[in-house]
Design a protein around this motif. Sequence first.
Motif, PDB file in Angstrom:
ATOM      1  N   UNK A  52      30.805  20.654  20.337  1.00 35.71           N
ATOM      2  CA  UNK A  52      29.663  19.420  19.035  1.00 35.71           C
ATOM      3  C   UNK A  52      29.152  19.946  17.707  1.00 35.71           C
ATOM      4  N   UNK A  53      28.235  21.091  18.236  1.00 39.69           N
ATOM      5  CA  UNK A  53      27.052  21.994  17.238  1.00 39.69           C
ATOM      6  C   UNK A  53      27.021  23.252  18.036  1.00 39.69           C
ATOM      7  N   UNK A  54      26.789  24.101  17.347  1.00 44.11           N
ATOM      8  CA  UNK A  54      27.202  25.698  18.048  1.00 44.11           C
ATOM      9  C   UNK A  54      25.983  26.232  17.007  1.00 44.11           C
ATOM     10  N   UNK A  55      24.808  26.614  17.277  1.00 37.95           N
ATOM     11  CA  UNK A  55      23.490  27.474  16.578  1.00 37.95           C
ATOM     12  C   UNK A  55      22.919  28.694  17.424  1.00 37.95           C
ATOM     13  N   UNK A  56      22.529  29.855  16.125  1.00 36.78           N
ATOM     14  CA  UNK A  56      22.000  30.926  16.892  1.00 36.78           C
ATOM     15  C   UNK A  56      20.426  30.294  17.920  1.00 36.78           C
ATOM     16  N   UNK A  57      20.242  30.023  18.865  1.00 34.28           N
ATOM     17  CA  UNK A  57      19.026  29.923  19.450  1.00 34.28           C
ATOM     18  C   UNK A  57      17.743  29.882  18.715  1.00 34.28           C
ATOM     19  N   UNK A  58      17.208  30.601  18.590  1.00 35.27           N
ATOM     20  CA  UNK A  58      16.225  30.591  17.417  1.00 35.27           C
ATOM     21  C   UNK A  58      16.403  30.023  16.170  1.00 35.27           C
ATOM     22  N   UNK A  59      17.523  29.345  16.206  1.00 40.84           N
ATOM     23  CA  UNK A  59      17.378  28.164  14.908  1.00 40.84           C
ATOM     24  C   UNK A  59      17.650  26.283  15.925  1.00 40.84           C
ATOM     25  N   UNK A  60      18.043  26.714  17.573  1.00 40.21           N
ATOM     26  CA  UNK A  60      17.816  25.288  17.788  1.00 40.21           C
ATOM     27  C   UNK A  60      16.639  25.201  17.750  1.00 40.21           C
ATOM     28  N   UNK A  61      15.328  26.757  18.316  1.00 41.49           N
ATOM     29  CA  UNK A  61      14.364  26.492  18.584  1.00 41.49           C
ATOM     30  C   UNK A  61      13.710  25.682  17.784  1.00 41.49           C
TER      31      UNK A  61
END
Length: 68
Positions: A52-61
């Motif tokens: 459903x969604x996938x992002x680098x962890x830093x962008x998620x934060x």
Amino acid sequence: MEEKIPLDMIYLGNNKEITQRKLIIKEVNDKYIYAYCLLRKQFRTFKRENILSILPISETYSMNHYLH
């Protein structure tokens, strides 16, 4: 994928349960992603159509910081 950056993924499992996973992708093809799941501490195969969604962890934060 080459940089081995941990990603944050929201995934719809076969049981229709939505889960959040942190993973490092090892291989991608037309239907599946093969990755090391940091939650389960093992390699897993994920259906691309269920991501459903996938992002680098830093962008998620960063996104969560601005949404709250």
